[in-house]
Structure formats: C-alpha cells, structure tokens
Design an enzyme around this catalytic site. Structure first.
Site, short mmCIF file in Angstrom:
data_model
loop_
_atom_site.label_atom_id
_atom_site.label_comp_id
_atom_site.label_asym_id
_atom_site.label_seq_id
_atom_site.Cartn_x
_atom_site.Cartn_y
_atom_site.Cartn_z
N ARG A 26 0.81 -1.13 0.01
CA ARG A 26 0.11 0.16 -0.02
C ARG A 26 0.61 1.23 0.09
NH1 ARG A 26 -2.69 -1.13 5.77
NH2 ARG A 26 -0.58 -1.36 5.93
N ASN A 51 3.80 22.34 15.00
CA ASN A 51 3.88 23.26 14.09
C ASN A 51 4.46 22.63 12.75
OD1 ASN A 51 3.05 25.44 16.15
ND2 ASN A 51 5.10 25.55 16.55
N ARG A 62 14.88 30.49 7.16
CA ARG A 62 14.04 30.76 8.32
C ARG A 62 15.02 30.70 9.55
NH1 ARG A 62 7.86 30.22 7.92
NH2 ARG A 62 7.52 29.70 5.79
N HIS A 65 16.41 30.89 15.38
CA HIS A 65 15.24 31.12 16.36
C HIS A 65 15.63 30.26 17.66
CE1 HIS A 65 12.58 32.68 12.88
NE2 HIS A 65 13.62 33.52 13.33
N HIS A 122 17.70 27.51 15.92
CA HIS A 122 17.51 26.57 15.03
C HIS A 122 17.17 27.48 13.77
CE1 HIS A 122 14.30 24.44 12.74
NE2 HIS A 122 15.38 23.62 12.37
N TYR A 135 7.06 20.54 13.16
CA TYR A 135 7.73 20.75 14.43
C TYR A 135 7.18 20.02 15.59
CZ TYR A 135 10.15 24.73 12.06
OH TYR A 135 10.79 25.54 11.31
N GLU A 146 10.92 35.11 22.80
CA GLU A 146 11.78 34.68 21.62
C GLU A 146 12.90 35.56 21.21
OE1 GLU A 146 8.21 35.23 18.65
OE2 GLU A 146 9.11 33.31 18.03
N ARG A 170 11.86 40.38 10.04
CA ARG A 170 12.53 40.01 11.57
C ARG A 170 13.80 39.33 11.52
NH1 ARG A 170 10.56 34.76 14.47
NH2 ARG A 170 11.93 34.77 16.39
#
Ligand code: T46
Length: 186
Positions: A26, A51, A62, A65, A122, A135, A146, A170
C-alpha cells in the site's frame, strides 16, 4: 519494537532521529514521535505544540530562532515534503561547543529528523521549492521570550549551501553577535 534510530551528533545533546518506515504494497507507515524512544535522547515532557511551516522558494532561510529561559524548548524537526538544510547552533553558556553549528539534510525521502535541545538556535534553508517541516515542541510558543540570530552572522560563519534569500524582516533585523555574548543560561 523500536522505530526510531537515534544518533548523537558532535554538539552534545543534538541527536539525529532516523525514522524506520514500514513498507508494504500500500505504501509506508512511519512513527514520527515516540515519547518512550525519545526519552533516551532527552525528550522528557509531553508535546506542547505541533507546528508546520511551508517555504515556497528554494534558497529561502528561516531563523535562527530560540526561546529564552524559562521557555527554552526541545524541538523535533522533520520534513514532510521536499528537502531542507537544517542547522542547530549551540548557544549554551559554558558549553564546550559554544557557538558551533551542525547541519543535517532533512527530506521527505530520507525520513530523518533533528532533535534540538534547549539552548540551541534553529534555522534552515529550503533545498527545494515547497519545503514543508513539521515541528514537535515540548514548550508552548512564548512570544515575549523569542530571540534570534542573523543566519549570516560572521561569528557563526554558517556555510549555507545556496545563496541566502527570502529572509523575513524579523530575521534580516537580528543584531550581530557581540564579542561579549555569553550565551543562554539554562
Ligand atoms: C514559532 C511560532 C510562531 N507563531 C506565529 C508567529 C507569527 O505570527 C507566525 C510566523 O512565525 P515566525 O515568523 O516566527 O515563523 P518562522 O520564521 O518560520 O519561525 C519558526 O522557524 C524557525 C526556524 C524555528 O525553529 C521556530 O520553530 C520558529 O521560530 O506564526 C506561532 O503562532 N506559534 C509558534 O510556535
């Protein structure tokens, strides 16, 4: 039966998590997260937040952070579609690998995830268009806690595989690391 193969990486606490898909006529089935198995890699709390991010353009970055204590988090990052070059930077005050980075290619095909402990920043670069990440976080999002580093910070000297594009305002605005940056005290 263990379905996650854990490999410690050169930055203490950073772990490669290799999913072991079960294939049949399958298609396939794989275990994405397992509290019992990941306890050996330091995951000690229930999942607080899941997330998903979608990055449309190959080359987009990205990050980098992290959340400050008392909201420093452990996260498990895996790729649902496409591929990314995933980077973790050790920001732990006093760590023997302070400010060192490590990268892994995460893709839908290689079934590989990165378990990133508290005190690490990260980020990632999309190696394909429409790169999707999932995530798992052990700590809720704490907007007031943050923090971030510029992905092209000279002190980190991260060797991004593609020209860096697509930074958010940012991420463009993170101040350079100063020489007196002591790191994150957990
Ligand atoms: C992280 C986060 C964000 N948000 C909101 C805040 C913004 O309105 C929107 C996008 O957030 P941000 O621009 O911070 O998303 P990224 O730039 O992809 O950041 C993420 O990607 C880097 C590489 C990471 O490692 C972090 O998990 C996370 O910071 O989602 C939430 O509602 N919950 C969350 O947990």
């Amino acid at each position: 039966m263990r379905r996650l193969l854990l490999t410690p990486l050169p930055l203490p606490g950073l772990v490669r998590v290799q999913r072991q898909p079960a294939h049949d006529a399958r298609g396939s089935f794989e275990r994405w997260f397992c509290a019992d198995e990941l306890a050996a890699a330091g995951w000690a709390r229930p999942i607080a937040q899941l997330n998903r991010s979608l990055t449309r353009q190959r080359g987009s970055v990205r990050g980098l952070h992290y959340q400050l204590p008392p909201h420093a988090e452990t996260k498990l990052v895996g790729c649902l579609r496409g591929a990314v070059w995933d980077v973790a930077v050790d920001l732990r005050a006093g760590s023997p690998t302070f400010l060192r980075w490590h990268a892994e290619c995460l893709s839908a095909d290689n079934a590989c995830a990165l378990l990133i402990p508290p005190g690490f920043a990260h980020g990632f670069q999309a190696l394909s268009d429409d790169a999707e990440l999932l995530y798992c976080h052990d700590t809720p999002h704490a907007p007031g806690f943050e923090a971030g580093l510029h992905p092209q910070d000279a002190r980190l000297d991260i060797a991004w595989p593609l020209p860096v594009t697509g930074l958010s305002p940012r991420d463009q605005g993170h101040a350079p690391l100063t020489l007196d940056f002591q790191g994150v005290r957990l």
